[in-house]
Design a protein around this motif. Sequence first.
Motif, short mmCIF file in Angstrom:
data_model
loop_
_atom_site.label_atom_id
_atom_site.label_comp_id
_atom_site.label_asym_id
_atom_site.label_seq_id
_atom_site.Cartn_x
_atom_site.Cartn_y
_atom_site.Cartn_z
N ILE A 206 0.86 -1.18 0.00
CA ILE A 206 0.00 0.00 0.00
C ILE A 206 0.90 1.24 0.00
O ILE A 206 1.84 1.32 0.80
N VAL A 207 0.62 2.19 -0.90
CA VAL A 207 1.37 3.45 -0.93
C VAL A 207 0.62 4.48 -0.09
O VAL A 207 -0.60 4.66 -0.26
N HIS A 208 1.34 5.10 0.83
CA HIS A 208 0.73 6.07 1.74
C HIS A 208 1.10 7.50 1.34
O HIS A 208 2.27 7.81 1.14
N LEU A 209 0.08 8.35 1.23
CA LEU A 209 0.25 9.74 0.78
C LEU A 209 -0.15 10.68 1.90
O LEU A 209 -0.78 10.26 2.88
N ASP A 210 0.20 11.96 1.73
CA ASP A 210 -0.22 12.94 2.74
C ASP A 210 -1.29 13.89 2.19
O ASP A 210 -1.84 14.68 2.94
N SER A 211 -1.57 13.81 0.87
CA SER A 211 -2.63 14.68 0.35
C SER A 211 -3.29 14.08 -0.88
O SER A 211 -2.65 13.30 -1.62
N PHE A 212 -4.53 14.45 -1.10
CA PHE A 212 -5.28 13.91 -2.24
C PHE A 212 -4.66 14.36 -3.56
O PHE A 212 -4.72 13.64 -4.57
N ALA A 213 -3.99 15.53 -3.55
CA ALA A 213 -3.37 16.06 -4.77
C ALA A 213 -2.32 15.09 -5.33
O ALA A 213 -2.04 15.09 -6.53
N LYS B 30 0.96 3.90 -15.63
CA LYS B 30 1.91 2.99 -16.31
C LYS B 30 3.34 3.13 -15.78
O LYS B 30 4.15 2.22 -15.90
N THR B 31 3.65 4.28 -15.20
CA THR B 31 5.02 4.50 -14.70
C THR B 31 5.27 3.88 -13.33
O THR B 31 6.41 3.84 -12.87
N VAL B 32 4.21 3.42 -12.67
CA VAL B 32 4.37 2.87 -11.32
C VAL B 32 5.01 1.47 -11.38
O VAL B 32 4.59 0.63 -12.17
N SER B 33 6.02 1.26 -10.55
CA SER B 33 6.78 0.01 -10.55
C SER B 33 5.92 -1.20 -10.18
O SER B 33 5.13 -1.16 -9.24
N TYR B 34 6.15 -2.30 -10.93
CA TYR B 34 5.47 -3.56 -10.60
C TYR B 34 5.93 -4.11 -9.26
O TYR B 34 5.31 -4.97 -8.67
N LEU B 35 7.07 -3.63 -8.79
CA LEU B 35 7.59 -4.04 -7.49
C LEU B 35 6.57 -3.67 -6.41
O LEU B 35 6.29 -4.43 -5.49
N ILE B 36 6.01 -2.45 -6.54
CA ILE B 36 5.02 -1.98 -5.58
C ILE B 36 3.69 -2.70 -5.75
O ILE B 36 3.04 -3.07 -4.77
N THR B 37 3.28 -2.93 -6.99
CA THR B 37 1.94 -3.50 -7.22
C THR B 37 1.95 -5.03 -7.21
O THR B 37 0.91 -5.65 -7.42
N GLY B 38 3.12 -5.63 -6.97
CA GLY B 38 3.21 -7.09 -6.98
C GLY B 38 2.86 -7.65 -8.35
O GLY B 38 2.32 -8.74 -8.45
N GLY B 39 3.15 -6.87 -9.38
CA GLY B 39 2.88 -7.33 -10.75
C GLY B 39 1.46 -7.07 -11.21
O GLY B 39 1.09 -7.37 -12.34
N LEU B 40 0.62 -6.49 -10.34
CA LEU B 40 -0.78 -6.21 -10.71
C LEU B 40 -0.89 -4.91 -11.50
O LEU B 40 0.00 -4.06 -11.45
N GLU B 41 -2.01 -4.75 -12.21
CA GLU B 41 -2.26 -3.50 -12.95
C GLU B 41 -2.95 -2.47 -12.07
O GLU B 41 -3.33 -1.40 -12.52
N THR B 42 -3.14 -2.83 -10.80
CA THR B 42 -3.83 -1.91 -9.87
C THR B 42 -2.87 -1.47 -8.78
O THR B 42 -1.84 -2.09 -8.57
N ILE B 43 -3.25 -0.39 -8.09
CA ILE B 43 -2.41 0.12 -7.00
C ILE B 43 -3.27 0.53 -5.80
O ILE B 43 -4.35 1.09 -5.97
N ALA B 44 -2.75 0.23 -4.62
CA ALA B 44 -3.47 0.54 -3.38
C ALA B 44 -2.93 1.83 -2.78
O ALA B 44 -1.72 1.97 -2.61
N LEU B 45 -3.83 2.78 -2.47
CA LEU B 45 -3.42 4.07 -1.89
C LEU B 45 -4.21 4.37 -0.62
O LEU B 45 -5.39 4.03 -0.52
N ARG B 46 -3.54 5.07 0.31
CA ARG B 46 -4.23 5.49 1.54
C ARG B 46 -3.58 6.76 2.07
O ARG B 46 -2.37 6.95 1.94
N ILE B 47 -4.38 7.64 2.65
CA ILE B 47 -3.84 8.75 3.44
C ILE B 47 -4.11 8.42 4.90
O ILE B 47 -5.27 8.38 5.33
#
Length: 318
Positions: free
Chosen positions: A60-67, A100-117
Amino acid sequence: MKTKILKSSQIDEAVSFLRNGELVALPTETVYGLAADATNEEAVSKIFSAKGRPSDHPLIVHLDSFAKVIDWVEEIPDSAKKLADSFWPGPLTLIFRRKKTVSYLITGGLETIALRIPKHPIALRVIEKLGTAVAAPSANAHKRTSPTKPEHVLKTLSGKIAAIIDGGGCSIGLESTIIDITRTTPIILRPGAITALMIEPVLNIEIQEQLEHQEKVPGNMQAHYQPEKPLFLLSIEEIKRRIKQENNVAIMHYSDITRRKNATHYKMPKDKTEYARVLYETLYSIDSTHVDKIFVEKPPFRNEWLDINDRLHKASSK
Ligand code: AMP
Ligand code: MG
Protein backbone atom coordinates in the motif's frame (compact mmCIF):
# COMPACT_ATOMS: atom_id res chain seq x y z
CA MET A 1 22.62 -2.98 11.47
CA LYS A 2 21.46 -1.59 14.80
CA THR A 3 17.86 -0.37 14.67
CA LYS A 4 17.67 3.16 16.05
CA ILE A 5 14.69 4.10 18.20
CA LEU A 6 13.59 7.64 17.40
CA LYS A 7 11.33 9.88 19.46
CA SER A 8 8.29 11.45 17.84
CA SER A 9 10.22 14.76 17.76
CA GLN A 10 12.96 13.22 15.54
CA ILE A 11 11.01 13.39 12.29
CA ASP A 12 13.94 14.90 10.38
CA GLU A 13 16.17 11.98 11.24
CA ALA A 14 13.54 9.51 10.06
CA VAL A 15 13.16 11.46 6.82
CA SER A 16 16.89 11.44 6.14
CA PHE A 17 16.99 7.65 6.58
CA LEU A 18 14.15 7.38 4.04
CA ARG A 19 15.96 9.76 1.62
CA ASN A 20 19.01 7.51 1.88
CA GLY A 21 16.92 4.53 0.81
CA GLU A 22 16.65 3.00 4.29
CA LEU A 23 13.59 1.51 6.00
CA VAL A 24 11.82 3.22 8.92
CA ALA A 25 8.95 1.74 10.93
CA LEU A 26 6.39 4.37 11.82
CA PRO A 27 3.12 4.55 13.71
CA THR A 28 -0.18 4.91 11.88
CA GLU A 29 -3.65 4.88 13.42
CA THR A 30 -4.16 1.27 12.22
CA VAL A 31 -0.86 -0.59 12.89
CA TYR A 32 2.87 0.23 12.62
CA GLY A 33 3.98 0.44 8.97
CA LEU A 34 7.38 -0.41 7.50
CA ALA A 35 8.08 2.60 5.31
CA ALA A 36 10.35 3.04 2.29
CA ASP A 37 10.42 5.95 -0.15
CA ALA A 38 7.91 4.69 -2.71
CA THR A 39 9.79 6.40 -5.56
CA ASN A 40 13.02 4.52 -4.80
CA GLU A 41 12.92 0.94 -6.17
CA GLU A 42 15.98 -0.18 -4.28
CA ALA A 43 14.49 1.05 -1.00
CA VAL A 44 11.16 -0.66 -1.76
CA SER A 45 12.93 -3.94 -2.50
CA LYS A 46 14.42 -3.83 1.02
CA ILE A 47 10.87 -4.13 2.43
CA PHE A 48 10.54 -7.55 0.82
CA SER A 49 13.86 -8.82 2.17
CA ALA A 50 13.35 -7.41 5.70
CA LYS A 51 9.88 -8.98 5.98
CA GLY A 52 10.64 -12.17 4.05
CA ARG A 53 7.66 -11.18 1.90
CA PRO A 54 7.07 -12.88 -1.48
CA SER A 55 7.59 -10.42 -4.34
CA ASP A 56 4.10 -10.92 -5.78
CA HIS A 57 2.42 -9.41 -2.74
CA PRO A 58 1.52 -5.77 -3.40
CA LEU A 59 2.24 -2.87 -1.04
CA ILE A 60 0.00 0.00 0.00
CA VAL A 61 1.37 3.45 -0.93
CA HIS A 62 0.73 6.07 1.74
CA LEU A 63 0.25 9.74 0.78
CA ASP A 64 -0.22 12.94 2.74
CA SER A 65 -2.63 14.68 0.35
CA PHE A 66 -5.28 13.91 -2.24
CA ALA A 67 -3.37 16.06 -4.77
CA LYS A 68 -0.70 13.32 -4.93
CA VAL A 69 -3.15 10.57 -5.98
CA ILE A 70 -2.77 11.52 -9.62
CA ASP A 71 0.97 10.72 -9.50
CA TRP A 72 0.10 7.03 -9.00
CA VAL A 73 -3.13 6.30 -10.86
CA GLU A 74 -4.42 6.17 -14.43
CA GLU A 75 -7.66 7.99 -13.56
CA ILE A 76 -9.55 9.14 -10.48
CA PRO A 77 -13.08 7.71 -10.47
CA ASP A 78 -15.88 9.78 -8.88
CA SER A 79 -16.23 7.13 -6.20
CA ALA A 80 -12.63 7.83 -5.08
CA LYS A 81 -13.38 11.53 -4.59
CA LYS A 82 -16.46 10.72 -2.54
CA LEU A 83 -14.68 8.13 -0.38
CA ALA A 84 -11.67 10.39 0.15
CA ASP A 85 -13.98 13.26 1.17
CA SER A 86 -15.63 11.07 3.77
CA PHE A 87 -12.82 8.84 5.03
CA TRP A 88 -9.37 10.36 4.27
CA PRO A 89 -7.21 10.81 6.19
CA GLY A 90 -8.22 7.52 7.79
CA PRO A 91 -8.23 3.70 7.82
CA LEU A 92 -9.49 3.14 4.26
CA THR A 93 -7.31 1.92 1.36
CA LEU A 94 -8.55 2.44 -2.19
CA ILE A 95 -7.55 0.26 -5.15
CA PHE A 96 -7.11 2.19 -8.42
CA ARG A 97 -5.76 1.33 -11.88
CA ARG A 98 -2.03 1.98 -11.69
CA LYS A 99 -0.33 4.69 -13.73
CA LYS A 100 1.91 2.99 -16.31
CA THR A 101 5.02 4.50 -14.70
CA VAL A 102 4.37 2.87 -11.32
CA SER A 103 6.78 0.01 -10.55
CA TYR A 104 5.47 -3.56 -10.60
CA LEU A 105 7.59 -4.04 -7.49
CA ILE A 106 5.02 -1.98 -5.58
CA THR A 107 1.94 -3.50 -7.22
CA GLY A 108 3.21 -7.09 -6.98
CA GLY A 109 2.88 -7.33 -10.75
CA LEU A 110 -0.78 -6.21 -10.71
CA GLU A 111 -2.26 -3.50 -12.95
CA THR A 112 -3.83 -1.91 -9.87
CA ILE A 113 -2.41 0.12 -7.00
CA ALA A 114 -3.47 0.54 -3.38
CA LEU A 115 -3.42 4.07 -1.89
CA ARG A 116 -4.23 5.49 1.54
CA ILE A 117 -3.84 8.75 3.44
CA PRO A 118 -3.26 7.78 7.07
CA LYS A 119 -4.58 9.89 9.94
CA HIS A 120 -1.64 9.62 12.33
CA PRO A 121 0.19 12.98 12.74
CA ILE A 122 3.65 11.33 12.79
CA ALA A 123 3.06 9.36 9.60
CA LEU A 124 1.62 12.45 7.90
CA ARG A 125 4.55 14.67 8.92
CA VAL A 126 7.11 12.12 7.70
CA ILE A 127 5.44 11.79 4.30
CA GLU A 128 5.00 15.55 3.98
CA LYS A 129 8.66 16.27 4.79
CA LEU A 130 9.87 13.48 2.51
CA GLY A 131 7.89 15.15 -0.26
CA THR A 132 7.05 11.92 -2.11
CA ALA A 133 5.11 8.95 -0.69
CA VAL A 134 5.94 5.84 1.31
CA ALA A 135 5.24 2.22 0.52
CA ALA A 136 4.36 0.73 3.88
CA PRO A 137 3.12 -2.76 4.69
CA SER A 138 2.70 -3.75 8.33
CA ALA A 139 6.06 -3.71 10.16
CA ASN A 140 6.34 -7.42 10.97
CA ALA A 141 7.85 -10.57 9.50
CA HIS A 142 5.71 -12.08 6.73
CA LYS A 143 2.56 -13.88 7.99
CA ARG A 144 3.03 -12.68 11.56
CA THR A 145 0.78 -10.56 13.76
CA SER A 146 0.80 -6.86 12.87
CA PRO A 147 2.50 -4.58 15.42
CA THR A 148 0.59 -1.97 17.38
CA LYS A 149 3.52 -0.92 19.62
CA PRO A 150 7.22 -0.26 18.91
CA GLU A 151 8.35 -3.31 20.89
CA HIS A 152 6.25 -5.56 18.64
CA VAL A 153 8.11 -4.23 15.60
CA LEU A 154 11.49 -4.92 17.23
CA LYS A 155 10.47 -8.48 17.95
CA THR A 156 10.66 -9.51 14.27
CA LEU A 157 12.54 -6.65 12.57
CA SER A 158 15.24 -5.56 15.04
CA GLY A 159 18.58 -5.33 13.24
CA LYS A 160 16.89 -5.49 9.82
CA ILE A 161 15.68 -1.89 9.55
CA ALA A 162 17.39 1.48 10.09
CA ALA A 163 14.96 2.98 12.58
CA ILE A 164 11.60 3.02 14.26
CA ILE A 165 9.69 6.06 15.44
CA ASP A 166 8.14 5.50 18.85
CA GLY A 167 4.61 6.84 18.63
CA GLY A 168 3.16 4.70 21.44
CA GLY A 169 0.15 2.46 20.82
CA CYS A 170 -2.02 2.53 17.69
CA SER A 171 -5.58 3.74 18.29
CA ILE A 172 -7.41 1.37 15.90
CA GLY A 173 -5.17 -1.70 16.15
CA LEU A 174 -6.30 -3.53 12.98
CA GLU A 175 -5.20 -3.00 9.36
CA SER A 176 -7.16 -0.64 7.08
CA THR A 177 -10.29 -1.60 5.17
CA ILE A 178 -9.39 -2.21 1.49
CA ILE A 179 -11.97 -1.41 -1.18
CA ASP A 180 -11.49 -2.09 -4.89
CA ILE A 181 -13.10 0.73 -6.86
CA THR A 182 -11.83 -0.38 -10.27
CA ARG A 183 -14.85 -2.66 -10.81
CA THR A 184 -18.36 -1.68 -11.80
CA THR A 185 -19.50 -2.67 -8.33
CA PRO A 186 -16.94 -1.77 -5.65
CA ILE A 187 -15.97 -4.65 -3.39
CA ILE A 188 -14.33 -4.78 0.03
CA LEU A 189 -11.24 -7.01 -0.18
CA ARG A 190 -10.26 -6.68 3.48
CA PRO A 191 -12.70 -5.67 6.20
CA GLY A 192 -11.61 -3.01 8.68
CA ALA A 193 -12.81 -0.14 10.85
CA ILE A 194 -14.61 1.47 7.90
CA THR A 195 -17.46 -0.96 7.20
CA ALA A 196 -19.71 -1.60 4.21
CA LEU A 197 -22.54 0.00 6.19
CA MET A 198 -20.53 3.23 6.46
CA ILE A 199 -19.50 3.21 2.79
CA GLU A 200 -22.90 2.43 1.25
CA PRO A 201 -24.54 5.82 1.97
CA VAL A 202 -21.47 7.64 0.59
CA LEU A 203 -21.51 5.80 -2.74
CA ASN A 204 -25.26 5.27 -2.73
CA ILE A 205 -24.77 1.67 -3.77
CA GLU A 206 -24.78 -1.74 -2.10
CA ILE A 207 -21.26 -2.91 -1.25
CA GLN A 208 -20.07 -6.50 -1.28
CA GLU A 209 -17.86 -7.58 1.54
CA GLN A 210 -15.83 -10.65 0.75
CA LEU A 211 -13.63 -12.63 3.09
CA GLU A 212 -12.45 -15.09 0.47
CA HIS A 213 -11.78 -13.07 -2.67
CA GLN A 214 -9.77 -14.29 -5.66
CA GLU A 215 -6.96 -11.73 -5.67
CA LYS A 216 -3.47 -13.07 -5.08
CA VAL A 217 -2.65 -10.70 -2.25
CA PRO A 218 -1.40 -11.21 1.31
CA GLY A 219 -4.63 -10.06 2.95
CA ASN A 220 -6.17 -13.04 1.26
CA MET A 221 -3.73 -15.71 2.35
CA GLN A 222 -5.40 -18.35 4.46
CA ALA A 223 -2.67 -18.24 7.11
CA HIS A 224 -1.79 -14.67 8.11
CA TYR A 225 -1.58 -12.41 11.20
CA GLN A 226 -0.24 -15.40 13.15
CA PRO A 227 1.22 -15.37 16.65
CA GLU A 228 4.06 -17.81 17.41
CA LYS A 229 1.86 -20.01 19.59
CA PRO A 230 -0.83 -22.08 17.86
CA LEU A 231 -4.19 -20.29 18.10
CA PHE A 232 -7.56 -22.07 18.29
CA LEU A 233 -10.80 -20.24 17.65
CA LEU A 234 -13.46 -21.95 19.81
CA SER A 235 -16.91 -21.37 21.25
CA ILE A 236 -17.01 -20.72 24.99
CA GLU A 237 -18.54 -24.20 25.50
CA GLU A 238 -15.67 -25.82 23.58
CA ILE A 239 -13.16 -23.86 25.66
CA LYS A 240 -14.81 -24.99 28.90
CA ARG A 241 -14.67 -28.59 27.71
CA ARG A 242 -11.11 -28.58 26.34
CA ILE A 243 -9.64 -26.75 29.29
CA LYS A 244 -10.31 -29.82 31.44
CA GLN A 245 -7.69 -31.76 29.46
CA GLU A 246 -5.12 -28.97 29.00
CA ASN A 247 -2.56 -27.66 31.41
CA ASN A 248 -0.73 -24.73 29.98
CA VAL A 249 -2.99 -22.57 27.82
CA ALA A 250 -3.91 -18.91 27.48
CA ILE A 251 -7.62 -18.16 27.12
CA MET A 252 -8.81 -14.95 25.48
CA HIS A 253 -12.47 -14.59 26.33
CA TYR A 254 -15.04 -11.83 26.60
CA SER A 255 -17.77 -13.97 28.20
CA ASP A 256 -17.64 -14.41 31.95
CA ILE A 257 -16.26 -17.81 32.87
CA THR A 258 -14.87 -19.32 36.05
CA ARG A 259 -11.12 -18.77 36.21
CA ARG A 260 -9.03 -21.93 36.22
CA LYS A 261 -5.63 -22.39 37.81
CA ASN A 262 -4.18 -24.34 34.89
CA ALA A 263 -4.83 -21.51 32.41
CA THR A 264 -3.88 -17.87 32.01
CA HIS A 265 -6.96 -15.77 31.45
CA TYR A 266 -7.01 -12.68 29.23
CA LYS A 267 -10.35 -10.94 29.64
CA MET A 268 -11.18 -9.25 26.34
CA PRO A 269 -13.42 -6.17 25.94
CA LYS A 270 -17.06 -6.68 24.92
CA ASP A 271 -16.93 -3.46 22.94
CA LYS A 272 -15.82 -4.10 19.35
CA THR A 273 -13.64 -1.00 18.89
CA GLU A 274 -11.86 -1.64 22.17
CA TYR A 275 -11.43 -5.35 21.31
CA ALA A 276 -9.78 -4.41 17.99
CA ARG A 277 -7.43 -1.98 19.72
CA VAL A 278 -6.07 -4.58 22.17
CA LEU A 279 -6.24 -7.76 20.06
CA TYR A 280 -2.71 -7.82 18.59
CA GLU A 281 -1.22 -6.42 21.78
CA THR A 282 -2.74 -9.34 23.70
CA LEU A 283 -1.36 -11.86 21.18
CA TYR A 284 2.14 -10.36 21.52
CA SER A 285 1.87 -10.51 25.34
CA ILE A 286 0.86 -14.16 25.22
CA ASP A 287 3.72 -14.97 22.83
CA SER A 288 6.17 -13.73 25.43
CA THR A 289 4.87 -16.20 28.04
CA HIS A 290 5.43 -19.94 28.33
CA VAL A 291 1.95 -21.21 27.43
CA ASP A 292 1.70 -23.92 24.77
CA LYS A 293 -1.35 -22.68 22.93
CA ILE A 294 -3.97 -19.96 22.76
CA PHE A 295 -7.72 -20.56 22.98
CA VAL A 296 -9.68 -17.60 21.66
CA GLU A 297 -13.42 -17.32 22.24
CA LYS A 298 -15.11 -16.85 18.87
CA PRO A 299 -16.19 -13.22 18.62
CA PRO A 300 -19.83 -12.42 17.83
CA PHE A 301 -20.56 -13.10 14.15
CA ARG A 302 -22.18 -9.72 13.58
CA ASN A 303 -21.39 -7.32 10.76
CA GLU A 304 -19.44 -4.86 12.87
CA TRP A 305 -17.12 -7.65 14.11
CA LEU A 306 -16.33 -8.81 10.55
CA ASP A 307 -12.73 -7.48 10.59
CA ILE A 308 -11.95 -9.19 13.88
CA ASN A 309 -13.47 -12.48 12.70
CA ASP A 310 -11.43 -12.23 9.49
CA ARG A 311 -8.09 -11.70 11.29
CA LEU A 312 -8.71 -14.38 13.94
CA HIS A 313 -9.83 -16.86 11.32
CA LYS A 314 -6.53 -16.35 9.44
CA ALA A 315 -4.52 -16.36 12.66
CA SER A 316 -5.98 -19.79 13.47
CA SER A 317 -5.45 -21.31 9.99
CA LYS A 318 -2.72 -23.87 9.49
P1 AMP B 1 0.15 -5.34 4.55
O1 AMP B 1 1.30 -6.07 4.01
O2 AMP B 1 -0.25 -5.89 5.89
O3 AMP B 1 0.27 -3.86 4.54
O4 AMP B 1 -1.01 -5.64 3.57
C1 AMP B 1 -1.13 -4.95 2.36
C2 AMP B 1 -2.47 -5.26 1.83
O5 AMP B 1 -2.75 -4.46 0.72
C3 AMP B 1 -2.61 -6.68 1.38
O6 AMP B 1 -3.51 -7.32 2.22
C4 AMP B 1 -3.17 -6.62 -0.01
O7 AMP B 1 -4.37 -7.37 -0.03
C5 AMP B 1 -3.51 -5.19 -0.22
N1 AMP B 1 -3.23 -4.67 -1.56
C6 AMP B 1 -2.20 -3.90 -1.92
N2 AMP B 1 -2.25 -3.61 -3.24
C7 AMP B 1 -3.33 -4.21 -3.72
C8 AMP B 1 -3.92 -4.31 -5.02
N3 AMP B 1 -3.40 -3.70 -6.08
N4 AMP B 1 -5.04 -5.05 -5.14
C9 AMP B 1 -5.58 -5.66 -4.07
N5 AMP B 1 -5.08 -5.61 -2.82
C10 AMP B 1 -3.96 -4.90 -2.65
MG1 MG C 1 0.82 -7.36 6.96
